[in-house]
Design a protein around this motif. Structure first.
Motif, PDB file in Angstrom:
ATOM      1  N   ALA A   6       0.835  -1.197   0.000  1.00 15.03           N
ATOM      2  CA  ALA A   6       0.000   0.000   0.000  1.00 15.03           C
ATOM      3  C   ALA A   6       0.870   1.247   0.000  1.00 15.03           C
ATOM      4  O   ALA A   6       0.484   2.277  -0.514  1.00 15.03           O
ATOM      5  N   LEU A   7       2.034   1.089   0.611  1.00 12.67           N
ATOM      6  CA  LEU A   7       2.855   2.286   0.748  1.00 12.67           C
ATOM      7  C   LEU A   7       3.818   2.480  -0.413  1.00 12.67           C
ATOM      8  O   LEU A   7       4.437   3.516  -0.530  1.00 12.67           O
ATOM      9  N   GLN A   8       3.919   1.447  -1.209  1.00 14.92           N
ATOM     10  CA  GLN A   8       4.963   1.499  -2.208  1.00 14.92           C
ATOM     11  C   GLN A   8       4.927   2.782  -3.038  1.00 14.92           C
ATOM     12  O   GLN A   8       5.929   3.435  -3.233  1.00 14.92           O
ATOM     13  N   GLY A   9       3.749   3.104  -3.482  1.00 15.66           N
ATOM     14  CA  GLY A   9       3.656   4.289  -4.317  1.00 15.66           C
ATOM     15  C   GLY A   9       3.496   5.546  -3.507  1.00 15.66           C
ATOM     16  O   GLY A   9       3.497   6.645  -4.045  1.00 15.66           O
ATOM     17  N   SER A  10       3.299   5.393  -2.205  1.00 13.92           N
ATOM     18  CA  SER A  10       2.906   6.583  -1.462  1.00 13.92           C
ATOM     19  C   SER A  10       3.872   6.990  -0.363  1.00 13.92           C
ATOM     20  O   SER A  10       3.655   8.000   0.281  1.00 13.92           O
TER      21      SER A  10
ATOM     22  N   ASN B   5       6.672   6.658  -8.805  1.00 15.56           N
ATOM     23  CA  ASN B   5       6.146   5.421  -9.323  1.00 15.56           C
ATOM     24  C   ASN B   5       4.758   5.654  -9.908  1.00 15.56           C
ATOM     25  O   ASN B   5       3.851   6.113  -9.233  1.00 15.56           O
ATOM     26  N   ASP B   7       3.098   3.172 -11.645  1.00 13.56           N
ATOM     27  CA  ASP B   7       2.399   1.916 -11.897  1.00 13.56           C
ATOM     28  C   ASP B   7       1.156   1.787 -11.012  1.00 13.56           C
ATOM     29  O   ASP B   7       1.024   2.443 -10.000  1.00 13.56           O
ATOM     30  N   ILE B   9      -0.539   0.200  -8.238  1.00  6.19           N
ATOM     31  CA  ILE B   9       0.048  -0.467  -7.085  1.00  6.19           C
ATOM     32  C   ILE B   9      -0.346  -1.939  -7.093  1.00  6.19           C
ATOM     33  O   ILE B   9      -1.513  -2.297  -7.299  1.00  6.19           O
ATOM     34  N   THR B  12      -3.207  -3.324  -5.213  1.00  8.01           N
ATOM     35  CA  THR B  12      -4.427  -2.709  -5.708  1.00  8.01           C
ATOM     36  C   THR B  12      -4.899  -3.370  -6.992  1.00  8.01           C
ATOM     37  O   THR B  12      -6.105  -3.578  -7.180  1.00  8.01           O
ATOM     38  N   TRP B  96      -8.019  -1.891   1.998  1.00  7.79           N
ATOM     39  CA  TRP B  96      -7.719  -0.762   1.123  1.00  7.79           C
ATOM     40  C   TRP B  96      -8.379   0.500   1.623  1.00  7.79           C
ATOM     41  O   TRP B  96      -7.773   1.548   1.716  1.00  7.79           O
ATOM     42  N   ARG B  99      -6.573   1.817   4.631  1.00 13.57           N
ATOM     43  CA  ARG B  99      -5.308   2.483   4.297  1.00 13.57           C
ATOM     44  C   ARG B  99      -5.545   3.812   3.581  1.00 13.57           C
ATOM     45  O   ARG B  99      -4.935   4.820   3.891  1.00 13.57           O
ATOM     46  N   ILE B 103      -4.331   7.467   4.809  1.00 13.97           N
ATOM     47  CA  ILE B 103      -3.484   8.407   4.050  1.00 13.97           C
ATOM     48  C   ILE B 103      -4.224   9.718   3.821  1.00 13.97           C
ATOM     49  O   ILE B 103      -3.677  10.806   3.976  1.00 13.97           O
TER      50      ILE B 103
ATOM     51  N   ILE C 485      11.733  -0.804 -10.129  1.00 12.84           N
ATOM     52  CA  ILE C 485      10.593  -1.618  -9.730  1.00 12.84           C
ATOM     53  C   ILE C 485       9.837  -2.124 -10.936  1.00 12.84           C
ATOM     54  O   ILE C 485       9.569  -3.299 -11.095  1.00 12.84           O
TER      55      ILE C 485
END
Lengths: 109, 111, 886
Positions: A6-10, B5, B7, B9, B12, B96, B99, B103, C485
């Motif tokens: 979930a955090l990868q992009g954020s 990034n 892409d 996720i 997701t 999801w 989270r 955020i 990535i």
């Protein structure tokens, strides 16, 4: 696994957001701030925060300086640059676009 | 050079696939097109990622697949959701949402 | 991070290392303070060492110490894919070789400055005028009396020098039996002084050698000639040679490297100008250039203005000698002539003048080819870089910085370029002399000193670096921008990169079209010129240049012609003042036809013997050929005009007789100032080109020959004319011992020589066009092939998911072909825009000519051909297999 995903992009977004309000902060402080504000819904892997910070430093989004702490130890603290502020704006916009797009898919019945 | 990034996720994408298949069985191309359409182009689904995702989801037992005729009378692999897949979709959706709202909170939070 | 920062980091690496360690330590300490166990935090960090490396490498790039290993790595990379590397090296080598060859030519003809003092303060005089077709032109040949007058006029404001036009001449050394041919230049006594040259041996020609007419028969050899002919024998001083009627003594050798003042020619022997006894008092004996070196305190322009005033006064003076019937336009044009000073830093010569523009155009073409090759290799490398995205991603993820990757890829391209330029230099060392030899005329070789010294080396090195950067930078940046990535997950690179490659393709196509277009113009121009009807047949005609020891009556010459005619293998023989297309002309301005206003229209005149028209195969329309005993209009013994006969061509009849048959008509021909003699037209012949293959046919009069000393024999043979040459030569010498055979050439040689420039341009530009086309096709094929490979999985999935073959093909080719078309369009627009620059050296071809579009079709066809195989491959992708391979 789900959490890091979930955090990868954020992660960058979150770090920039935190620094936009509470600079300067050291790595540990950024990490705990993210966890605190999200009410522990978001956890930051310790293994990913420093590469992220150093990468952003290299890209000129943040800058670092050593700050003397009361206990005599030094801590490397980060704050945001003008370029980082710009990046934050676009990351935020992108995040909003992504979440609302996911929401649209999820709302299909 | 700094590139964020862009892409979809990974976690997701799984969820979006599961969600799309929860409505009706579809073939891969259709799923990609549906996701792209509904997200209004925010998600560009990479056929490669899509394929690996199908394989993974099928391996853990969340998807079934079978070869069928398409309406243009061609053979294509059709995917459908299994029971555990449906359960997984619920879990993922909840996660999801949690989270995302965390955020969102963080982004909106003052001070 | 800046390069400097990186460099200092190199020496600070330990400190940096410590800083990162300290940062992590402070993190752990903080966590422990908040009640977590140190072990748990460490574990959360994962492998701390790895962590440290990852962080550190983002900041620190070991640079210098990795250079050597980069070279090894780059070499291994090249070896790993021999096909691609070979293709890249060969196409680059071809382009670099062509560029280097072109540079050497341009350098030798246009750029290299003379090895003399203050070359930038040297100028030569020229007169600009409007030629008979109304085009502005200039001439830079002067006669000696003019030089003398100018020298007086400038007095001590400047050094004025006579620099004779390089010419070949037969000389006899010592008591040798056979004459040998040398290239000599007449120079005034001050030339070596002004040039500040020092003799390599003996002394140079000095002012005191050049004081009296024929007074000082001394000669200075060029170093190159001294080496070639005398093996640098110091004993050459004091030796003598006979040139014309004078015996010259060798007094010195010019310094090494100074080979005269004319790019394209090499002087063997320098002699004092005043030894040219014929020229000293001959007005119109224009075989000299006048060079000028302003003295300190005077500018070139000051001197020019002074000379211009003098020049105008001179012109007005000469006007008085003009025939009173001279047309007003001719007088006006004459008075409008202007004196120019042209920079002489790099010398002055006809080769330079004639090949300046063609060489520049060829150089431009070659640079385009080089750019195409660079883009090609760039795209090839980019495709490689993309194929190596995983490798690059791995490097990034283990911490290699952006600059590190740029270095790696640049090292590869530098290696490529270095190998290619080594090969290319080799290619150039072979091709540049080849081009020079193409410029050769058998009797008058172009002698160009091609520099292979530091200049061309410096050029090669600069070119190689530039090329490496040109094609290496894009892929390097691309490689460094890789996102670990997405790449590690096996995703595609973002479309922006492919867009870059396609933009390169479009540019490549545009350049290619430009080259094709210009080449097409030159080829068409050459073809039209080759196919232009000349009005006579040059095949099988031998031209012998003869002179007698003194003026001989026509009868003697005709007897010789008869003897030649009687030789087996000879069909006919005739005489003429000079051969057609030999760059000699006699122009008559004052022809008057009764009842027609004089308009100052120039006519060509050529004196010919009976049998000339038959030998040259110029068809007779009406009237008769000349007979023995025919005489031209002339001045009688008591200075009264005597009538004569003449033959005219169609153009003449068109201008003076409204195109009607002029046989039997009369006209007046000027034979002295204000004096004309009547000429009766006895023959009417078809048009034939006289002076220049490119010019339209002018009104031409043929007159019977006068007694003379010097003539050209024209011999039509049944077979190969040159095979008969030795026979004819010995026949002449046997018959008349007082005759000398100067040259024997074929009439076709004159034509070939006149079309040299067109042939050179057509041949070389065609070669460049083919190379460009080849490169572009390879580039297109390579790019599409790459795209198909790259999208293999996606295409496979599409096919599996039900896409039709046409959709697949359209998907992979549509935007590519759009790019090609866009490039074609751009190139065409560019071609039309540049057209004006080349137009002046084209023959009856306009840039807007439909013929110019032909190469475009070829290019488009080639593009389609290149696209076909990868497209077919795309359709035949087996989805099952692609999916399995995942």
């Amino acid at each position: 696994m789900a959490k890091t995903d979930a955090l990868q992009g954020s992660l960058d977004l979150l770090v920039l957001k935190i620094l936009s309000r509470r600079a300067p902060l050291h790595g540990y402080g950024i990490m705990t701030a993210i966890e605190e504000i999200s009410g522990d819904a978001l956890r930051v892997e310790e293994g990913s925060i420093y590469p992220a910070l150093h990468r952003m430093e290299e890209a000129g989004l943040v800058r670092a300086k050593w700050i003397e702490k009361s206990n005599g130890r030094r801590a490397r603290s980060y704050e945001m640059t003008a370029r980082g502020r710009k990046q934050l704006t676009s990351e935020e916009a992108r995040w909003t676009a992504v979440t609302s797009a996911v929401q649209r898919v999820l709302k299909l019945a | 050079m700094y590139e964020p990034n862009t892409d979809v996720i990974q976690g997701t994408l799984d969820m979006l696939i599961l969600k799309t298949l929860s409505l009706e069985p579809m073939h891969g191309f259709g799923i990609a097109r549906r996701i792209e359409q509904i997200s209004r182009g925010v998600f560009k689904v990479n056929p490669g990622s899509l394929l690996t995702a199908f394989q993974r989801l099928e391996r853990v037992g969340w998807l079934n697949s079978e070869w069928r005729q398409t309406d243009k009378s061609r053979r294509a692999k059709f995917y459908s959701l299994t029971r555990s897949g449906r359960k997984q979709l619920e879990i993922e959706t909840t996660n999801w949402n949690r989270r995302a709202s965390a955020i969102a909170r963080l982004l909106k939070a003052e001070g | 991070m800046s390069w400097i920062g990186r460099f200092t980091n190199l020496f600070r690496r330990d400190r940096l290392h410590e800083e990162i360690a300290e940062e992590l330590a402070s993190h752990i300490a903080e966590a422990v303070e908040r009640g977590r166990s140190a072990g748990e935090v460490r574990k959360a960090f994962g492998n701390e060492l790895l962590q440290r490396e990852r962080s550190r490498d983002i900041k620190l790039v070991p640079w210098l110490d990795s250079l050597a290993s980069d070279v090894v790595f780059g070499w291994r990379q090249l070896r790993k894919r021999p096909a691609v590397s070979t293709a890249a090296i060969l196409s680059l080598a071809l382009a670099i070789g062509a560029t280097t060859a072109a540079f050497r030519l341009v350098d030798a003809v246009l750029l290299r400055t003379l090895p003399v003092a203050h070359p930038d303060r040297l100028f030569y005089l020229a007169v600009n005028y409007v030629d008979r077709d109304g085009q502005p032109d200039y001439r830079d040949d002067f006669d000696y009396p003019t030089f003398q007058k100018y020298r007086e006029a400038v007095a001590d404001r400047a050094d004025l020098m006579v620099v004779g036009i390089n010419a070949r001449q037969d000389v006899v050394f010592g008591s040798a039996a056979e004459p040998e041919r040398v290239y000599r230049q007449y120079i005034s006594g001050n030339v070596f002084n002004v040039f500040s040259l020092q003799a390599a041996l003996g002394r140079l020609i000095a002012p005191y050698d050049d004081l009296t007419t024929g007074g000082s028969p001394v000669a200075v050899l060029s170093y190159e000639y001294w080496t070639r002919r005398f093996a640098r024998d110091p004993g050459v001083l004091g030796k003598t040679f006979r040139m014309g009627s004078d015996l010259f003594r060798i007094v010195g050798v010019a310094p090494r490297g100074f080979i005269g003042t004319e790019p394209g020619a090499v002087t063997d022997v320098f002699v004092p100008a005043m030894m040219n006894t014929e020229a000293i008092h001959s007005l119109g004996w224009s075989w000299f250039r006048i060079w000028m070196h302003p003295k300190p305190g005077f500018s070139a322009e000051q001197v020019r203005q002074l000379l211009q005033v003098f020049f105008l006064r001179e012109h007005q003076e000469r006007l008085k000698e003009f025939d009173s019937r001279t047309a007003k336009t001719a007088i006006k044009a004459f008075l409008n002539e202007k004196l120019l000073l042209l920079p002489a830093a790099s010398g002055a010569s006809d080769v330079k003048r004639q090949y300046r523009r063609p060489l520049l155009i060829l150089a431009a073409l070659v640079i385009l080819v080089l750019l195409i090759a660079c883009m090609n290799v760039g795209n090839l490398l980019a495709a490689q870089a993309a194929a190596r995205a995983r490798e690059m991603a791995l490097r990034v993820s283990i911490g290699a910085g952006q600059w590190r990757l740029i270095q790696l890829v640049l090292m590869e391209s530098t290696l490529l370029a270095a190998i290619a330029s080594a090969l290319g230099t080799f290619f150039a060392s072979w091709s540049a002399p080849l081009v020079v030899s193409m410029l050769h005329v058998p009797e008058d070789p172009v002698r160009l000193v091609l520099n292979s010294g530091w200049r061309s080396l410096a050029f090669s090195v600069a070119l190689t670096s530039l090329v490496a950067l040109l094609f290496g930078l894009a892929p390097a940046l691309r490689a460094s921008g890789v996102k670990p990535i997405s790449a590690l997950k096996g995703g595609q690179e973002p479309p922006s990169r492919r867009r870059g490659m396609k933009a390169l393709l479009a540019a490549q196509m545009a350049f290619c079209v430009l080259v094709q277009f210009v080449a097409g113009l030159f080829v068409a121009s050459f073809q039209r010129l080759s196919n232009r009807p000349l009005g006579f047949s040059a095949e099988h005609v031998l031209v012998m240049d003869l002179s007698a020891s003194q003026k001989q009556p026509l009868q003697v010459w005709m007897q010789m012609a008869d003897q030649l005619h009687g030789t087996p293998g000879v069909q006919s023989a005739a005489l003429a003042g000079w051969p057609l297309l030999s760059r000699n002309r006699w122009t008559e301005m004052g022809v008057r036809v009764p009842g027609k206003l004089t308009e100052g229209r120039p006519s060509y005149v050529l004196d010919v013997s009976p049998g000339f028209f038959e030998t040259m195969r110029i068809d007779q329309i009406d009237g008769r050929d000349f007979r023995r005993g025919d005489l031209p209009p002339r001045l009688g013994a008591s200075t009264q005009p005597l009538p004569g006969v003449g033959i005219v061509n169609e153009a003449f009849a068109r201008v003076y007789f409204k195109g009607e048959n002029p046989v039997g008509r009369s006209l007046w021909l000027p034979i002295a100032k204000d004096l004309s003699a009547p000429m009766q037209i006895v023959g009417y012949v078809r048009d034939a080109v006289y002076y220049d293959v490119r010019e339209r046919v002018h009104p031409t009069m043929y007159l019977p020959m006068n007694p003379r000393q010097h003539d050209a024999f024209l011999v039509r043979t049944a077979g190969d004319p040159l095979a008969l040459a030795p026979t004819l030569r010995s026949l002449v010498l046997k018959a008349r011992s007082d005759f000398q055979v100067h040259t024997i050439e074929t009439q076709s040689d004159f034509i070939r020589w006149q079309m040299l420039r067109e042939r050179l341009l057509a041949t070389l530009s065609l070669f460049f066009a083919i190379v460009a086309l080849l490169l572009a096709v390879v580039g297109l094929y390579g790019l599409l092939n790459y795209l198909v490979t790259q999208q293999r999985r996606e295409i496979g999935i599409r096919i599996a998911l039900g896409a039709r073959p046409t959709q697949v093909v359209r998907r992979v080719t549509t935007d590519l072909l759009a790019m090609v078309s866009f490039g074609l369009f751009l190139g065409l627009a560019g071609g039309l825009a540049c057209g004006r620059f080349v137009e002046s050296i084209l023959y009856e071809v306009k840039p807007t000519d439909p013929a110019a579009a032909a190469p475009l079709l070829a290019l488009f066809a080639a593009a389609l051909l290149a696209v076909l195989p990868p497209a077919i491959r795309a359709v035949h992708i087996d989805p099952a297999e692609t999916l399995r391979s995942e």
